[in-house]
Every structure is written in structure tokens, then in C-alpha cells.
Design a protein around this motif. Structure first.
Motif, PDB file in Angstrom:
ATOM      1  N   GLU A  83      64.151  58.546   4.963  1.00 38.22           N
ATOM      2  CA  GLU A  83      65.223  59.026   5.995  1.00 38.22           C
ATOM      3  C   GLU A  83      64.925  60.566   5.934  1.00 38.22           C
ATOM      4  OE1 GLU A  83      69.511  59.212   7.794  1.00 38.22           O
ATOM      5  OE2 GLU A  83      68.947  57.511   6.436  1.00 38.22           O
ATOM      6  N   ALA A  84      64.788  61.269   4.880  1.00 39.68           N
ATOM      7  CA  ALA A  84      64.680  62.589   4.628  1.00 39.68           C
ATOM      8  C   ALA A  84      63.553  62.987   5.175  1.00 39.68           C
ATOM      9  CB  ALA A  84      64.816  62.953   3.149  1.00 39.68           C
ATOM     10  N   ILE A  85      62.503  62.419   4.833  1.00 38.46           N
ATOM     11  CA  ILE A  85      60.939  62.841   5.475  1.00 38.46           C
ATOM     12  C   ILE A  85      61.225  62.584   7.024  1.00 38.46           C
ATOM     13  CG2 ILE A  85      58.539  62.195   5.663  1.00 38.46           C
ATOM     14  CD1 ILE A  85      59.009  60.851   2.897  1.00 38.46           C
ATOM     15  N   VAL A  86      61.590  62.059   7.389  1.00 35.34           N
ATOM     16  CA  VAL A  86      61.844  61.731   8.973  1.00 35.34           C
ATOM     17  C   VAL A  86      62.738  62.801   9.484  1.00 35.34           C
ATOM     18  CG1 VAL A  86      62.690  60.251  10.957  1.00 35.34           C
ATOM     19  CG2 VAL A  86      61.255  59.087   9.130  1.00 35.34           C
ATOM     20  N   GLU A  92      62.514  69.758  12.647  1.00 35.95           N
ATOM     21  CA  GLU A  92      61.461  70.942  13.005  1.00 35.95           C
ATOM     22  C   GLU A  92      60.774  70.695  14.405  1.00 35.95           C
ATOM     23  OE1 GLU A  92      58.708  70.948   9.665  1.00 35.95           O
ATOM     24  OE2 GLU A  92      60.167  71.752   8.441  1.00 35.95           O
ATOM     25  N   MET A  93      60.451  69.485  14.674  1.00 39.03           N
ATOM     26  CA  MET A  93      59.822  69.190  15.968  1.00 39.03           C
ATOM     27  C   MET A  93      60.842  69.336  17.060  1.00 39.03           C
ATOM     28  SD  MET A  93      57.834  65.693  17.232  1.00 39.03           S
ATOM     29  CE  MET A  93      59.276  65.038  18.069  1.00 39.03           C
ATOM     30  N   LEU A  94      62.110  69.212  16.927  1.00 36.95           N
ATOM     31  CA  LEU A  94      63.072  69.063  17.963  1.00 36.95           C
ATOM     32  C   LEU A  94      63.794  70.410  17.883  1.00 36.95           C
ATOM     33  CD1 LEU A  94      63.665  65.330  18.043  1.00 36.95           C
ATOM     34  CD2 LEU A  94      62.196  66.423  19.487  1.00 36.95           C
ATOM     35  N   SER A  95      63.606  70.926  17.141  1.00 40.01           N
ATOM     36  CA  SER A  95      64.572  72.353  16.713  1.00 40.01           C
ATOM     37  C   SER A  95      65.764  71.765  16.256  1.00 40.01           C
ATOM     38  CB  SER A  95      64.704  73.239  18.236  1.00 40.01           C
ATOM     39  OG  SER A  95      63.331  73.469  18.553  1.00 40.01           O
ATOM     40  N   GLY A  96      66.308  70.756  15.454  1.00 44.62           N
ATOM     41  CA  GLY A  96      67.263  70.464  15.179  1.00 44.62           C
ATOM     42  C   GLY A  96      67.826  70.972  14.000  1.00 44.62           C
ATOM     43  N   PRO A  97      68.685  70.524  13.318  1.00 43.62           N
ATOM     44  CA  PRO A  97      69.340  71.136  11.925  1.00 43.62           C
ATOM     45  C   PRO A  97      68.637  71.073  10.844  1.00 43.62           C
ATOM     46  CG  PRO A  97      70.612  68.967  12.601  1.00 43.62           C
ATOM     47  CD  PRO A  97      69.541  69.377  13.581  1.00 43.62           C
ATOM     48  N   LYS A  98      68.425  71.946  10.051  1.00 44.44           N
ATOM     49  CA  LYS A  98      67.617  71.679   8.847  1.00 44.44           C
ATOM     50  C   LYS A  98      68.402  71.058   7.633  1.00 44.44           C
ATOM     51  CE  LYS A  98      65.582  76.350   9.306  1.00 44.44           C
ATOM     52  NZ  LYS A  98      66.311  76.630  10.543  1.00 44.44           N
TER      53      LYS A  98
END
Length: 358
Positions: A83-86, A92-98
């Protein structure tokens, strides 16, 4: 776990993984708030007091599991590492939270100021187009996680077996609820789903899917028109139609949960579904190296989605009826799914019986 102990545990993880100022703060030095979004995790918002400074002044601490799903979330299909990898890749792909920290039983995420989309926004052409394109990108991704695919028919069968086993252990309250379903032949419907799932005409591409596109997981950045998809804990390799049918079901459910009477017009019409599929195919064709016009076309995906809608309705009905205690909210949802299943099953049989020879 009470509020105080959750906060102390969250602060301990922040000290370990964020360091700096977070190592020396007390509970009185932070603003904390439980976020009531979703039902499968415990989310805690933490903000350092203004007299402290840190590059991550505000964070979200996510503990897997809840009162409904159990500690750690017994329904999770991905390991915490997977889940962490996903999460990191999709963020990063969707400009979401890091991803800021990963601990046993949860993680620390960057805080992004967002608001949940409204019912009206969720079913708007704008969000429909956004989801179609983003889901197409999802379906083109390849992750270093388990590719084993459990057919939806197997999930239906296992839930049906659990449902049958529970009949002898049901509480008096649940027995009252179950009388509503006494005229519904679960056994025959499960057999029909199994039979149909073996048809090559209905078989759907196996792709990396989100699997939880309900409204609480679609958000918009504050003061912008930028939409984001959240929560990737149920991501897995499964039928591509699952994401589409989930979205269409949720549109209807959003309205029907607020209605006293069942109204089939709450669900998207054919034009709306075809719009979604066309937008999806346009993006999918550009990004998927094995695009095949024989199976990647509008009519085929519409058929897959119409069948997947029936499968998901039956899965949700059986899941609810296997719970030890059925709340009024879940009970109402089960009735909605039953009425939805019956209506769309009849439509499916009428529309596709000739081509599928059923």
C-alpha cells in the motif's frame, strides 16, 4: 482506543518519523482533530502550535482499521508495504499528499487542504470526465505487487457461504431484517453470477484498479477546481469494469439514501455511462500498450459494466447480511442494493440475452 491514547500514539510516531520540533512537543502543543471521512480507517489531523516551526507543520496520521473493519482493517487486500508503494506512486502521479512516514498499522501523510465534493459535483460532467481519465491512467499502471486475481464470482460465492452459515447464529434483530429477503433466491443468483462470469463475452480485462470510488474519496483542493482521488487501501488487480460500475452505483446510492421511496432514475442514464466510457477509452488508448479494438470498445465495456454492477450489488447485500449487527444505515443500503439488483438484472436479461444466449 480512546481519544487521548490515539493522540499520544500519533505524537510518538510523528516524533520518530518527522523529527525536529515534533520530538519535543506535548499534546498541549498541538491542535488535533478526528477526521470523519471514510469508515475503514481512523484519521487524525495534527497541527503544531504557531510558536513551533517545522517543514511539516500539519500532518495526517492514519491508523488502518476502524470500529467497522477491525484493527488493521481485516478487509485490506494489500500489505502495508504494498500500500505504501501504491500510495507514493499515485500521490506523485496525481499530485496528492506525500508519504512522510510508515509505521506498523498506519502511516503519516502530508496534509493538503481539501474539501469533499458535493453530491451534485460527484455526478457532474466535470467530475465524470476527471474520473474517467484518471481511472484509465490507473488501469494502465503496473505495480510490483501480487497480480493474483480472485474472480468476483468467487467473492460472491464465499460471502454466500458465510451468509448461509450465519443463518443459524443470527440475532433476533437480524432475523427481522432478513425476512425482507425471504423471497430472494440467493442460491440461484449466485449460480447465475458464476455461470455468467465464465462467459468470454462478459469477461473483463484484469487491470490495476482503485475499487473504492465513493464520494468520500473524491476531493477538491480548497479554492481551486483541481480534483484528487484519495485512499488507495483497496487497490488491487481486478476486472476493469469494477471501478466504473462502483461509480455508477454510488451516484444512485447518494440520492437513494436520502429518499423514502426507491427511484431508479437516481442512477446514471445510458448517455452518462457512455460519456464516461468514451472519455475512458480515449485516455486508455493513449497509455495502454496492448490496446485491442476487439475488446476495448464502447459496447463491450458497457456490457462488462452492466454485469459488474449486478455482481457488486450482490456482494454488498451479502456482506451487509453477514455482519453480526446491522445498523439502520446498512439495512437501508441492503434494501437499496436488492431493488437495484432486481431492476438491472431484468434490464440486463432483456438487453443482452440474445448475444449471450442466456
Amino acid at each position: 482506543m480512546n481519544k487521548s491514547s490515539i493522540l499520544q500514539e500519533a505524537l510518538s510516531y510523528c516524533a520518530q518519523y518527522l523529527g525536529g520540533t515534533w520530538e519535543c512537543v506535548a499534546s498541549s502543543d498541538v491542535i488535533s482533530k478526528r477526521i470523519r471521512r471514510g469508515v475503514s480507517n481512523v484519521l487524525l489531523y495534527l497541527k503544531l502550535a504557531d510558536y513551533f516551526s517545522h517543514e511539516n507543520q500539519e500532518v495526517i496520521v492514519r491508523f488502518y482499521g476502524s470500529e467497522l473493519t477491525g484493527k488493521g482493517n481485516k478487509y485490506k487486500l494489500l500489505s502495508e508495504v504494498e500500500e505504501a508503494i501504491v500510495f507514493q506512486t499515485l500521490s506523485e502521479m496525481l499530485s496528492g499528499p506525500k508519504l512522510l512516514g510508515l509505521f506498523p498499522g498506519g502511516r503519516i501523510e502530508e496534509f493538503i487542504c481539501v474539501e469533499q465534493v458535493s453530491v451534485e459535483e460527484y455526478e457532474s460532467i466535470e467530475v465524470c470526465s476527471f474520473l474517467a481519465k484518471q481511472i484509465a491512467k490507473f488501469h494502465c499502471l503496473r505495480f510490483p505487487i501480487k497480480k493474483c486475481h480472485k474472480p468476483s464470482s468467487e467473492q460472491v460465492k464465499s460471502l454466500y457461504q458465510a451468509f448461509c452459515a450465519n443463518q443459524t447464529e443470527s440475532s433476533h434483530k437480524n432475523e427481522i431484517y432478513l425476512r425482507y429477503f425471504k423471497n430472494f433466491d440467493f442460491g440461484n443468483e449466485v449460480k447465475w453470477i458464476e455461470k455468467m462470469s465464465k462467459s468470454t463475452v462478459v469477461a473483463s480485462r484484469i487491470v490495476f484498479s482503485h475499487c473504492d470510488l465513493n464520494r468520500t474519496n473524491i476531493v477538491k483542493r480548497d479554492n481551486t477546481n483541481e480534483y484528487l482521488i484519495f485512499d488507495f487501501e483497496y487497490c488491487r488487480y481486478t476486472d476493469r469494469a469494477a471501478d466504473m460500475s462502483t461509480y455508477f452505483i454510488e451516484i444512485g446510492l447518494n440520492h437513494l439514501q436520502m429518499c423514502d421511496e426507491f427511484d431508479i432514475s437516481c442512477y446514471p442514464n445510458e448517455d452518462f455511462k457512455k460519456l464516461f466510457i468514451r472519455q475512458y477509452l480515449s485516455e486508455f488508448k493513449q497509455n495502454f500498450s496492448d490496446f485491442d479494438f476487439f475488446i476495448d470498445h464502447e459496447d463491450r465495456i458497457l456490457l462488462e459494466t452492466d454485469f459488474s454492477l449486478l455482481v457488486i450489488c450482490l456482494i454488498r447485500i451479502l456482506w451487509i447480511l453477514t455482519q453480526c449487527k446491522i445498523s439502520k444505515r446498512l439495512w437501508k443500503q441492503a434494501k437499496i442494493y436488492l431493488l437495484t439488483y432486481n431492476h438491472f438484472k431484468q434490464r440486463f436479461m432483456h438487453q443482452y440475452s440474445h448475444s449471450l444466449e442466456i
